[in-house]
Design an enzyme around this catalytic site. Structure first.
Site, PDB file in Angstrom:
ATOM      1  N   HIS A   6     -10.562  -0.547  -5.411  1.00  0.00           N
ATOM      2  CA  HIS A   6     -11.500  -0.163  -4.359  1.00  0.00           C
ATOM      3  C   HIS A   6     -11.429   1.325  -4.017  1.00  0.00           C
ATOM      4  CE1 HIS A   6      -7.634  -0.627  -2.579  1.00  0.00           C
ATOM      5  NE2 HIS A   6      -8.045  -0.022  -1.483  1.00  0.00           N
ATOM      6  N   ASP A   7     -10.559   2.075  -4.698  1.00  0.00           N
ATOM      7  CA  ASP A   7     -10.458   3.521  -4.456  1.00  0.00           C
ATOM      8  C   ASP A   7     -11.014   4.340  -5.614  1.00  0.00           C
ATOM      9  OD1 ASP A   7      -9.054   3.082  -2.043  1.00  0.00           O
ATOM     10  OD2 ASP A   7      -7.119   3.105  -3.058  1.00  0.00           O
ATOM     11  N   ASP A  24       0.828  -1.203   0.000  1.00  0.00           N
ATOM     12  CA  ASP A  24       0.000   0.000   0.000  1.00  0.00           C
ATOM     13  C   ASP A  24       0.872   1.267   0.000  1.00  0.00           C
ATOM     14  OD1 ASP A  24      -2.787   1.021   0.401  1.00  0.00           O
ATOM     15  OD2 ASP A  24      -1.934   1.870   2.235  1.00  0.00           O
ATOM     16  N   GLU A  76       1.830   0.030  -4.801  1.00  0.00           N
ATOM     17  CA  GLU A  76       0.905   1.104  -5.149  1.00  0.00           C
ATOM     18  C   GLU A  76       1.692   2.398  -5.097  1.00  0.00           C
ATOM     19  OE1 GLU A  76      -3.352   3.066  -3.826  1.00  0.00           O
ATOM     20  OE2 GLU A  76      -1.881   2.533  -2.322  1.00  0.00           O
TER      21      GLU A  76
HETATM   22  O1  TEU Z   1      -4.683   4.303  -1.254  1.00  0.00           O
HETATM   23  C1  TEU Z   1      -3.792   5.320  -1.455  1.00  0.00           C
HETATM   24  C2  TEU Z   1      -4.278   6.526  -2.106  1.00  0.00           C
HETATM   25  O2  TEU Z   1      -3.596   7.519  -2.110  1.00  0.00           O
HETATM   26  C3  TEU Z   1      -5.605   6.502  -2.732  1.00  0.00           C
HETATM   27  O3  TEU Z   1      -5.860   5.918  -3.883  1.00  0.00           O
HETATM   28  C4  TEU Z   1      -6.603   7.175  -1.931  1.00  0.00           C
HETATM   29  O4  TEU Z   1      -7.776   6.437  -1.875  1.00  0.00           O
HETATM   30  C5  TEU Z   1      -6.852   8.500  -2.582  1.00  0.00           C
HETATM   31  O5  TEU Z   1      -5.653   9.212  -2.642  1.00  0.00           O
HETATM   32  C6  TEU Z   1      -7.774   9.317  -1.794  1.00  0.00           C
HETATM   33  O6  TEU Z   1      -8.044  10.462  -2.578  1.00  0.00           O
HETATM   34  C7  TEU Z   1      -4.327   3.270  -0.412  1.00  0.00           C
HETATM   35  C8  TEU Z   1      -5.486   2.309  -0.279  1.00  0.00           C
HETATM   36  O7  TEU Z   1      -5.712   1.714  -1.535  1.00  0.00           O
HETATM   37  C9  TEU Z   1      -6.657   3.052   0.258  1.00  0.00           C
HETATM   38  O8  TEU Z   1      -7.815   2.280   0.293  1.00  0.00           O
HETATM   39  C10 TEU Z   1      -6.284   3.519   1.632  1.00  0.00           C
HETATM   40  O9  TEU Z   1      -7.300   4.319   2.164  1.00  0.00           O
HETATM   41  C11 TEU Z   1      -4.989   4.329   1.639  1.00  0.00           C
HETATM   42  O10 TEU Z   1      -3.964   3.716   0.877  1.00  0.00           O
HETATM   43  C12 TEU Z   1      -4.458   4.450   3.026  1.00  0.00           C
HETATM   44  O11 TEU Z   1      -3.971   3.231   3.477  1.00  0.00           O
END
Ligand code: TEU
Ligand code: CA
Length: 567
Positions: free
Chosen positions: A335-336, A211, A261
């Site tokens: 999921h984002d 992550d 990521e």
């Molecule tokens: O996401 C990181 C991230 O920066 C995103 O895609 C985030 O949802 C977006 O910037 C918000 O505008 C990861 C995970 O995939 C996400 O679900 C988590 O919330 C985040 O890290 C924190 O762990």
């Protein structure tokens, strides 16, 4: 060295990963929340689709403020998702079907309920040094803490620092205040996390997703950002490559299936993250192509999709990563992100064509494709009508922040509905029955209304469904080495550049040439020179009849995709 690369390309190029957002996949016990046993129950479906790995989003012990991305114990299973025995059973049953498990390691931060943070709060110097604590002014108080160490903005809104009166210190949280950033400059922290990786590797998992792993290395000094939100100071930070190499070496995972990521990253960094000679990760997720409908880069401001920019981004990421020996994770969805067919196409008039055009567009590229649960069914945004239907902390925060910035409640709602992470977090639509077959209880978040027609049961039985199309794309990746291993070059023919909305690229391996062309608009595209000589055959397409040509030029219909192969 050449061999190492060829071997890796062969290994990663043949694979397809399926992402499971555990909470929304399948509920086995009627509490309305998806769980590990629920996944085990659906393994035959996943094996039927043909995927190689399941990436499971975090199911570790967590207060669930950010649905598990706030981990309170990296080695135990959150009871709402099941038990360690359930996990072991899932691993075994998946392995029996030739499917590996990839786990999601959230190492940039922990939940503030993690024991490490709790000990830090109690003043233990060892654990204070696990996080990014900074002294506040001597006269700071809870009411008047003074200025935070920097003006950086949290990804979920507001300042990225929180004041702790009992310690008279601030701590950094790039996400929610309950997600405290770890201090990776501390070798003890790195050793702890390496041990977590060894723990799960020891349980036999096949790989890992890390992550926001390119945010772990923070600068040595704290500075205000007068040009942006602070990200330029901590993205792909000063020691990032060193820390990743150490994690991979000490975790014993070099050469395993790993993906990072990479938030707001660059191609040069992603080459280093994913070139096997650098001994970092297997591949990288980058997100620039999912910002082409942001207004001036701002997530919470809507703009029409910039298709020319989308095409340009695919071109440079495909070609430049390849030139540098890097490897892309290919995806539209997770999921984002909102559902890509709702976002980039026309689900009202061209649902099947939009869904399949997007699928083929990325699945035939060079890299490893990822399918986010329900994407293979053509699931759409749910079309919620009230803010009470949203669950996500970020969506709820921004609904408020947008109004504080002067938007009306209606305007704020409209933006949230387009951008919310909950758009993709609604339950997987399994059947036309109650709650789409996801749960016998009350689902934690609403099901999209269209489950009566868009659902797995109907689509598995229908040869003309998005499911069938995805299944075919997966088969083709294994059957045609040009997809897994071929080079990639974007088509630059003159008429094409004028043909707004068409993305086209050529894959080559030896004498085999595969031309992929996608019309991402709802109208007929300007015909263009397809560059595939006589004798090309249609490998896959999403219209029933042969592709239309006009004086030897390819004339794509709305949301049409074609892949033409010449051997
Ligand atoms: O996401 C990181 C991230 O920066 C995103 O895609 C985030 O949802 C977006 O910037 C918000 O505008 C990861 C995970 O995939 C996400 O679900 C988590 O919330 C985040 O890290 C924190 O762990
Ligand atoms: Ca459950």
């Amino acid at each position: 060295m050449q061999d190492l690369k060829a071997e890796r390309v062969h290994e990663l190029g043949n694979k397809v990963v399926y992402q499971i957002y555990v909470r929304s996949f399948n509920d086995s016990n009627g509490d309305g929340i998806g769980d590990l046993r629920g996944i085990t129950q659906r393994l035959d479906y996943l094996a039927g689709l043909g995927v190689d790995y399941l990436w499971l989003t975090p199911f570790f012990k967590s207060p669930q403020r950010d649905n598990g991305y706030d981990v309170a114990d990296y080695r135990s299973v959150e009871p709402m998702f099941g038990t360690m025995e359930d996990f072991d059973e899932l691993s075994r049953e998946a392995a029996a079907r030739g499917i590996g498990i990839m786990l999601d390691m959230v190492f940039n931060h922990t939940s503030t309920e993690h024991e490490w943070f709790q000990r830090a709060l109690a003043g233990d110097p060892k654990y204070l040094a696990y996080y990014k604590f900074v002294d506040a002014a001597p006269d700071a108080t809870a009411e008047n803490p003074g200025e935070p160490p920097t003006n950086w903005v949290s990804k979920f809104g507001g300042n990225a620092w929180r004041y702790v009166p009992s310690l008279n210190k601030w701590y950094l949280h790039l996400f929610d205040p309950t997600q405290a950033d770890l201090d990776w400059d501390n070798p003890e922290v790195r050793a702890e996390l390496e041990d977590v990786v060894r723990f799960w590797k020891g349980k036999g998992v096949s790989g890992f997703r890390f992550d926001v792993v390119n945010l772990i290395s923070k600068p040595a000094t704290w500075e205000n950002d007068y040009e942006g939100d602070g990200r330029r100071f901590y993205t792909d930070g000063p020691h990032i490559h060193e820390y990743l190499q150490e994690l991979v070496r000490e975790g014993g995972i070099d050469g395993m299936v790993t993906v990072g990521e990479m938030s707001s990253t660059s191609i040069d960094n992603c080459i280093r993250y994913s070139n096997p000679e650098c001994h970092e990760l297997g591949m990288a997720f980058s997100f620039h192509h999912l910002k082409v409908d942001y207004d001036h880069g701002e997530k919470w401001a809507l703009a029409p999709v910039d298709l020319a920019e989308l095409r340009r981004l695919f071109k440079v990421w495909q070609e430049d990563m390849t030139a540098g020996g890097g490897w892309n994770a290919l995806f539209w969805s997770n999921h984002d992100q909102p559902r890509p067919n709702s976002r980039f196409g026309d689900v009202d008039n061209h649902w099947y064509e939009t869904t399949t055009a997007l699928a083929a567009c990325t699945h035939l590229m060079r890299g490893t494709p990822y399918i986010y649960q329900g994407e293979e069914l053509g699931m759409t945004n749910p079309g919620f009508t009230s803010i009470d239907q949203y669950r996500d902390v970020e969506s709820i925060n921004y609904y408020r922040i947008l109004q504080e910035q002067g938007k009306t409640p209606e305007e704020a709602f409209h933006i949230v509905a387009e951008r919310s992470r909950d758009d993709s977090r609604t339950p997987v639509q399994w059947t036309a029955g109650p709650n789409a077959g996801f749960t016998t209880g009350t689902p934690w978040i609403g099901v999209a209304d269209n489950y009566r027609t868009i659902n797995a049961e109907a689509e598995v039985a229908d040869p003309h469904s998005p499911y069938a199309f995805y299944k075919r794309l997966i088969e083709l990746r294994r059957a045609e080495p040009v997809i897994a291993e071929g080079g990639v070059e974007f088509v630059e023919a003159d008429p094409l550049t004028e043909s707004e909305g068409v993305i086209s690229y050529l894959r080559t391996l030896g004498d085999t040439r595969l031309l992929v062309a996608v019309n991402l608009t709802g109208h007929d595209a300007e015909p263009f020179e397809a560059q595939v000589a006589e004798g090309a055959e249609l490998l896959i397409g999403n219209y029933d009849d042969a592709p239309h040509t006009d004086k030897g030029r390819l004339a794509l219909r709305p949301y049409e995709v074609v892949a033409l192969i010449r051997r």
